[in-house]
Design an enzyme around this catalytic site. Structure first.
Site, mmCIF file in Angstrom:
data_model
loop_
_atom_site.group_PDB
_atom_site.id
_atom_site.type_symbol
_atom_site.label_atom_id
_atom_site.label_comp_id
_atom_site.label_asym_id
_atom_site.label_seq_id
_atom_site.Cartn_x
_atom_site.Cartn_y
_atom_site.Cartn_z
ATOM 1 N N ARG A 163 -9.487 64.328 83.023
ATOM 2 C CA ARG A 163 -9.064 63.467 84.258
ATOM 3 C C ARG A 163 -7.272 63.616 84.231
ATOM 4 N NH1 ARG A 163 -13.514 63.429 85.333
ATOM 5 N NH2 ARG A 163 -14.796 61.739 86.314
ATOM 6 N N SER A 237 -14.445 55.866 89.746
ATOM 7 C CA SER A 237 -14.356 55.153 88.352
ATOM 8 C C SER A 237 -12.851 54.326 88.092
ATOM 9 C CB SER A 237 -14.362 56.104 87.113
ATOM 10 O OG SER A 237 -15.629 56.582 87.255
ATOM 11 N N GLU A 334 -7.944 54.596 85.729
ATOM 12 C CA GLU A 334 -7.913 56.052 85.797
ATOM 13 C C GLU A 334 -6.880 56.402 87.136
ATOM 14 O OE1 GLU A 334 -10.361 59.558 87.339
ATOM 15 O OE2 GLU A 334 -10.860 57.465 88.088
#
Ligand code: EPU
Length: 344
Positions: A163, A237, A334
């Site tokens: 990520r 997420s 995130e």
């Protein structure tokens, strides 16, 4: 080309957070992108890109010219025995590209139904079911407002990580991605090691599994646990799966034998499942004002549509506190805070 002043972005982010921007414009060509840049220079505003707004947390106001790509071309650049190189404009809807990609080659199937645009995909190196987009990217083409230059980085220069990429670090807030070149496999050899996809291995061996069937299965799995951002405001997420010292993971696993632990290439560290930790900490399906951790996937924060960024941070902090107290693990958000980029 229209530049809107005091633009309302609340419908342009999938969390539906109330947000305005000083200015907003869409570009249909690189020439128009350069025109927008000249306008941003003239009004002394930073120029920031927005994709579908499916991985950003929007503050009430962003003092910037926000630009969105309306470029949607897909072009086969070249083909070799092993690979097809396809240039895809940033404004193409990610899932539409995943579906269309099989005309050229394979490899993107596991990334079906991820909300967002092609241009946003490299920024956080989107990933699912054992595949990360960086593995299939040849290069990324972007405009850099600070230098006024059109630039191109190959995959290794993009420094893709979990990520993560250079676009979230040194180039955060300074790269308007307008095209991504993919390197697709000419042979269909999908990654099926992720739990629910394992059942497709027999079909692959017998030659029955098609790329379309794999995409369909991924869509089914995602739809069964992840809320549809068109119906339930969310940004996927909310936290990253934490990477912790292996010693802590072992100690926790003795205490919680069912806890998922993912080994990493570095034997000193392991990755844990943030969704499992949040679930165990009692937050699954629990609301705090207008926001909750989703009842089917505790890693996803959802909103009733009326939440402010303050409500979001309040729940995020409460979840972080619970997980830290119970497991001594700190969860890191995130999605990116739109308009505020830390250059680490
Ligand atoms: N789990 C629970 N309770 C929950 C949620 C998860 O016990 O409420 C457990 C699951 O049973 C499983 C483990 O936690 O054992 C992991 O859950 P899951 O397979 O659903 O995946 P994840 O680690 O929570 C990651 C990505 C997702 C991606 C899936 C599939 C991150 C931050 N998230 O989620 O990506 O779709 O794996 O590969 O890495 C996103 O980035 O927005 C996203 C949705």
């Amino acid at each position: 080309m229209l530049i809107e002043s005091n633009a309302d972005l609340s419908r342009l982010n999938t969390f539906c957070l109330q947000c305005t921007a000083s200015q907003f414009g869409r570009f249909s060509s690189v020439a128009e992108l350069l025109e927008l840049w000249r306008a941003s220079e003239a009004s002394n505003l930073p120029m920031l890109p927005l994709g579908r707004g499916s991985n950003v947390l929007c503050p009430e106001h962003v003092e910037a010219l926000i630009v969105q790509s309306a470029m949607t071309n897909v072009r086969l650049q070249r083909s070799t025995e092993q690979h097809a190189y396809v240039a895809v404009d940033a404004g193409v809807c990610w899932h539409d590209w995943v579906v269309a990609s099989r005309e050229y080659g394979f490899g993107l199937e596991n990334l079906a139904l991820i909300p967002g645009t092609v241009g946003a995909a490299p920024v956080q190196n989107i990933g699912a079911y054992g595949v990360e987009v960086g593995e299939l990217i040849e290069s990324v083409e972007f405009f850099q407002p600070s230098t006024g230059q059109l630039r191109r980085l190959n995959a290794s220069e993009c420094r893709f990580g979990y990520r993560d990429s250079i676009f979230k670090r040194e180039l955060a807030g300074d790269a308007i991605i307008y095209r991504v070149v993919f390197r697709l496999e000419r042979q269909f050899a999908p990654e099926l090691s992720y739990g629910p996809l394992k059942e497709l291995e027999d079909g692959l061996r017998s030659g029955q599994l098609t790329p379309a069937a794999l995409v369909e299965r991924v869509v089914e799995i995602r739809a069964s646990k992840l809320p549809d951002p068109d119906k339930t405001p969310n940004v996927g997420s909310f936290f990253k799966n934490p990477v912790v010292p292996a010693a802590l993971a072992n100690q926790l696993q003795q205490q919680y034998p069912t806890m998922p632990v993912y080994p990493l290439a570095d034997p000193e560290h392991c990755k844990l499942a943030a969704g499992w930790l949040i679930d165990q900490a009692g937050w699954k399906g629990k609301w705090l004002g207008p926001v909750a951790m989703h009842c089917q996937q505790a890693l996803v924060m959802v909103s009733d549509g009326s939440a402010s960024l303050a409500d979001v941070w309040k729940l995020a902090a409460a979840v972080q506190d619970s997980v830290r107290q119970q497991f001594a693990v700190m969860l890191e958000p995130e999605p990116q805070l739109f308009g505020s980029y830390s250059r680490s």
